[in-house]
Motif scaffolding. Sequence first.
Motif, PDB file in Angstrom:
ATOM      1  N   ASP A   1     144.588  21.213  63.322  1.00 32.60           N
ATOM      2  CA  ASP A   1     143.514  22.185  63.490  1.00 32.60           C
ATOM      3  C   ASP A   1     143.143  22.386  62.284  1.00 32.60           C
ATOM      4  N   MET A   2     141.691  23.136  62.107  1.00 32.52           N
ATOM      5  CA  MET A   2     141.125  23.432  61.007  1.00 32.52           C
ATOM      6  C   MET A   2     140.404  24.697  61.411  1.00 32.52           C
ATOM      7  N   ILE A   3     140.016  25.302  60.250  1.00 25.85           N
ATOM      8  CA  ILE A   3     139.122  26.625  60.275  1.00 25.85           C
ATOM      9  C   ILE A   3     138.222  26.759  58.974  1.00 25.85           C
ATOM     10  N   ILE A   4     137.113  27.193  59.097  1.00 23.56           N
ATOM     11  CA  ILE A   4     136.398  27.624  58.123  1.00 23.56           C
ATOM     12  C   ILE A   4     136.340  29.043  57.874  1.00 23.56           C
ATOM     13  N   MET A   5     136.617  29.532  56.332  1.00 21.24           N
ATOM     14  CA  MET A   5     136.770  30.688  56.140  1.00 21.24           C
ATOM     15  C   MET A   5     135.447  31.022  55.328  1.00 21.24           C
ATOM     16  N   PRO A   6     134.404  32.105  55.744  1.00 25.43           N
ATOM     17  CA  PRO A   6     133.186  32.112  55.207  1.00 25.43           C
ATOM     18  C   PRO A   6     133.455  33.044  53.968  1.00 25.43           C
ATOM     19  N   ALA A   7     132.451  32.657  53.061  1.00 24.45           N
ATOM     20  CA  ALA A   7     132.329  33.305  51.801  1.00 24.45           C
ATOM     21  C   ALA A   7     132.144  34.999  52.234  1.00 24.45           C
ATOM     22  N   GLY A   8     133.051  35.589  51.122  1.00 21.48           N
ATOM     23  CA  GLY A   8     132.993  36.983  51.231  1.00 21.48           C
ATOM     24  C   GLY A   8     133.573  37.629  52.438  1.00 21.48           C
ATOM     25  N   HIS A   9     134.071  37.093  53.492  1.00 21.79           N
ATOM     26  CA  HIS A   9     134.942  37.693  54.222  1.00 21.79           C
ATOM     27  C   HIS A   9     136.442  38.049  54.042  1.00 21.79           C
ATOM     28  N   PRO A  10     136.953  39.047  54.374  1.00 26.99           N
ATOM     29  CA  PRO A  10     138.494  39.146  53.853  1.00 26.99           C
ATOM     30  C   PRO A  10     139.121  38.170  55.176  1.00 26.99           C
ATOM     31  N   HIS A  11     140.215  37.546  54.279  1.00 27.82           N
ATOM     32  CA  HIS A  11     141.071  36.847  55.309  1.00 27.82           C
ATOM     33  C   HIS A  11     142.423  36.703  54.623  1.00 27.82           C
ATOM     34  N   SER A  12     143.640  36.536  55.567  1.00 27.48           N
ATOM     35  CA  SER A  12     144.955  36.446  55.080  1.00 27.48           C
ATOM     36  C   SER A  12     145.490  35.255  55.925  1.00 27.48           C
ATOM     37  N   VAL A  13     146.725  34.862  55.302  1.00 31.87           N
ATOM     38  CA  VAL A  13     147.515  33.738  55.908  1.00 31.87           C
ATOM     39  C   VAL A  13     148.910  34.180  56.215  1.00 31.87           C
ATOM     40  N   LYS A  14     149.448  33.792  57.462  1.00 37.56           N
ATOM     41  CA  LYS A  14     150.842  34.202  57.495  1.00 37.56           C
ATOM     42  C   LYS A  14     151.573  32.960  58.090  1.00 37.56           C
ATOM     43  N   ALA A  15     152.388  32.492  57.730  1.00 35.43           N
ATOM     44  CA  ALA A  15     153.199  31.194  58.451  1.00 35.43           C
ATOM     45  C   ALA A  15     154.208  31.680  59.534  1.00 35.43           C
ATOM     46  N   LEU A  16     153.787  31.383  60.666  1.00 37.39           N
ATOM     47  CA  LEU A  16     154.611  31.687  61.871  1.00 37.39           C
ATOM     48  C   LEU A  16     155.868  30.779  61.888  1.00 37.39           C
TER      49      LEU A  16
END
Length: 117
Positions: free
Chosen positions: A88-103
């Motif tokens: 899978d892939m996803i684009i994280m847009p500039a300036g938007h808050p994001h986080s990553v958590k390994a399940l």
Amino acid sequence: MPAKKEAPEKEKLIGKAIKMSDLVGYQPGSVVSREVINKTTGTVTIFAFDEGEGLSTHSAPFDAMVVAVDGEVEITIDDQPNHLKAGDMIIMPAGHPHSVKALKKFKMLLIMIRSKE
């Protein structure tokens, strides 16, 4: 400004077929990263997250694309969770808050393109 010259270790990767998931290994309780390309126009980095590890909420000035290489992850963008698995892939847009958590143990390729759009 001229592009940065690749480090000798990175030059060993150029022009060779390589299994992406072998570029970085899992380490207990850790997030491990390996920069594959670093140019003035962008970077490509592969990450390995042990289960439960992650990156806290932050934002970046440029769009970034994550490609899930192995495992499962929850990537939250603007408080909206997204569940990704290998392929899978996803684009994280500039300036938007994001986080990553390994399940589960998780590897990803992060592609960041810098532009002045």
